[in-house]
Enzyme design. Structure first.
Site, PDB file in Angstrom:
ATOM      1  N   LYS A 166       0.852  -1.193   0.000  1.00 30.38           N
ATOM      2  CA  LYS A 166       0.000   0.000   0.000  1.00 30.38           C
ATOM      3  C   LYS A 166       0.890   1.246   0.000  1.00 30.38           C
ATOM      4  O   LYS A 166       2.020   1.185   0.469  1.00 30.38           O
ATOM      5  CB  LYS A 166      -0.895   0.015   1.247  1.00 30.38           C
ATOM      6  CG  LYS A 166      -1.689  -1.266   1.495  1.00 30.38           C
ATOM      7  CD  LYS A 166      -2.818  -1.432   0.523  1.00 30.38           C
ATOM      8  CE  LYS A 166      -3.610  -2.714   0.824  1.00 30.38           C
ATOM      9  NZ  LYS A 166      -4.708  -2.923  -0.119  1.00 30.38           N
ATOM     10  N   HIS A 285      -6.486 -13.384  -7.790  1.00 30.16           N
ATOM     11  CA  HIS A 285      -7.304 -12.425  -7.048  1.00 30.16           C
ATOM     12  C   HIS A 285      -8.723 -12.475  -7.595  1.00 30.16           C
ATOM     13  O   HIS A 285      -8.924 -12.673  -8.784  1.00 30.16           O
ATOM     14  CB  HIS A 285      -6.735 -11.010  -7.154  1.00 30.16           C
ATOM     15  CG  HIS A 285      -7.333 -10.090  -6.135  1.00 30.16           C
ATOM     16  ND1 HIS A 285      -8.555  -9.483  -6.331  1.00 30.16           N
ATOM     17  CD2 HIS A 285      -6.911  -9.702  -4.912  1.00 30.16           C
ATOM     18  CE1 HIS A 285      -8.848  -8.751  -5.260  1.00 30.16           C
ATOM     19  NE2 HIS A 285      -7.870  -8.872  -4.381  1.00 30.16           N
TER      20      HIS A 285
END
Length: 471
Positions: A166, A285
């Site tokens: 992140k 994902h």
């Protein structure tokens, strides 16, 4: 009279066959059907069987050119859903000849294609499929599977640890690589590209791959452990996706990643075949899954998307956390976790599994727990998911007050403490907080993490819940 008779007739006259005995080669489906007012459940169930197989809205003369009895879907059972008004589970059997071998794309086009827009139904949800062993044998499945992955990584006896870097967008390739290195050298097994990272103006894919490779090699050399980073190969075309996977292999990176729902099953299966042929692990994902699976009465349950992924191919897939910020009830989650990992799963309605499924030795998929988890969740995650899992802490690593590497240390110490306590016979569910507190006395990094996240909870009711069992 003999011959073709034009006109419209009720679906149930042809497609509702409660006397039908299912075959071992049939694909069996359980649909949650909500008919429009005034539509009988038998007609609704038959309509689903018809519109997802050979039927159309009127009789056509070309029906006489084939054997409908051989090719039609059949609604062979209907049961009301306990506690719901005008909602039913309709069981449909499809002959295997309706489906192309080795094609998840074709299977879903047939079973969940046009029928979901059918006007006679207020809502429709596919709850489960029984995939016959004859059909499963036409699929390669995961590129490698759980045991081969452990052997490649030389890591046994514990869950694997991951981290999504992140902020997910906006970092340069070099800064992203720096964050990867810090996390891996601190004790994580994997780091991950965010699913939204492909090849944007602030970080083109080739630069991203090169700086990740540098980070991995440097981080491996220090502790002597094998490390990986899920390089997202998802792209706008299959050709571009394969080009990225080839470059990852040339760099010697052990694992690539794909967004399988937005990328599509055809692209995913192609990538899975390449990964097996070239020794790459494949992380999957599930971006976009909640668009399909979150509403209880319409769409498709995630256990179907999980089954389809095991057929199409992937070594990891995100599967919710039970305890974090994303949707997922414990029993439902453990149901599809078993469908991903185990070779044979008995039907168990208390976990949402409608059919017994035999995978006939198709390799298993490692579930990834990711989303709003931190060190205090470690005992519960270890107890819920067991060893064959990846526990992925994004903010729970990078949000550590001392930085990425101490955040990784905190997670690794917490995991090792939980695994040791479990192996010594302690109850992780009852003693989890105490186990973490004891470990934090020996690890200042863990103590700092425990302090900063001690009050964080995500307490919201799940949208997708189990039906009450019939008394």
């Amino acid at each position: 009279s003999v011959g073709f008779k034009a006109g419209v007739k009720e679906y149930k006259l042809t497609y509702y066959t409660p006397e039908y005995e299912t075959k071992d080669t049939d694909i069996l489906a359980a649909f949650r059907v909500t008919p429009q007012p005034g539509v009988p459940p038998e007609e609704a169930g038959a309509a689903v069987a018809a519109e997802s197989s050979t039927g159309t809205w009127t009789t056509v003369w070309t029906d006489g050119l084939t054997s409908l009895d051989r090719y039609k879907g059949r609604c062979y059972g209907i049961e009301p859903v306990p506690g719901e008004e005008n909602q039913y589970i309709a069981y449909v059997a499809y002959p295997l000849d309706l489906f192309e071998e080795g094609s998840v794309t074709n299977m879903f086009t047939s079973i969940v294609g046009n029928v979901f827009g059918f006007k006679a139904l207020r809502a429709l949800r596919l709850e489960d499929l029984r995939i016959p062993t004859a059909y499963i044998k036409t699929f390669q499945g995961p590129p490698h599977g759980i045991q081969v992955e452990r052997d490649k990584l030389n890591k046994y006896g514990r869950p694997l640890l991951g981290c999504t870097i992140k902020p997910k967008l906006g970092l340069s390739a070099k800064n992203y690589g720096r964050a990867v290195y810090e996390c891996l050298r601190g004790g994580l097994d994997f780091t991950k590209d965010d699913e939204t990272v492909t090849s944007q103006p602030f970080m083109r894919w080739r630069d991203r791959f090169l700086f990740r490779a540098e980070a991995i090699y440097k981080a491996q050399a220090e502790p002597g452990e094998i490390k990986g980073h899920y390089l997202n190969a998802t792209a706008g075309t299959c050709e571009e996706m394969m080009k990225r996977a080839v470059f990852a292999r040339e760099l010697g990176i052990p694992i690539v990643m794909h967004d399988y729902l937005t990328g599509g099953f055809t692209a995913n299966t192609s990538l899975a075949h390449y990964c097996r042929d070239n020794g790459l692990l494949l992380h999957i994902h599930r971006a976009m899954h909640a668009v399909i699976d979150r509403q209880k009465n319409h769409g498709m349950h995630f256990r179907l998307l999980a089954k389809a992924l095991r057929m199409s191919g992937g070594d990891h897939i995100h599967a919710g956390t039970v305890v974090g910020k994303l949707e997922g009830e414990r029993d439902i989650t453990l149901g599809f976790v078993d469908l991903l990992r185990d070779d044979f799963i008995e039907n168990d309605r208390s976990r949402g599994i409608y059919f017994t499924q035999d995978w006939v030795s198709l390799p298993g998929v490692i579930p990834v727990a990711s989303g709003g988890i931190h060190v205090w969740h470690m005992p519960a995650l270890t107890e819920i998911f067991g060893d064959d899992s990846v526990l992925q802490f994004g903010g729970g690593t990078l949000g550590h007050p001392w930085g990425n590497a101490p955040g990784a240390v905190a997670n690794r110490v917490a995991l090792e403490a939980c695994v040791q306590a479990r192996n010594e016979g302690r109850d992780l569910a009852a003693e989890g907080n105490e186990i973490i507190r004891e470990a934090s006395k020996w690890s200042p990094e863990l103590a700092a993490a425990c302090e900063i996240w001690k009050e964080i909870r995500f307490n919201f009711a799940a949208m997708d819940t189990l039906d009450p069992l019939k008394s």
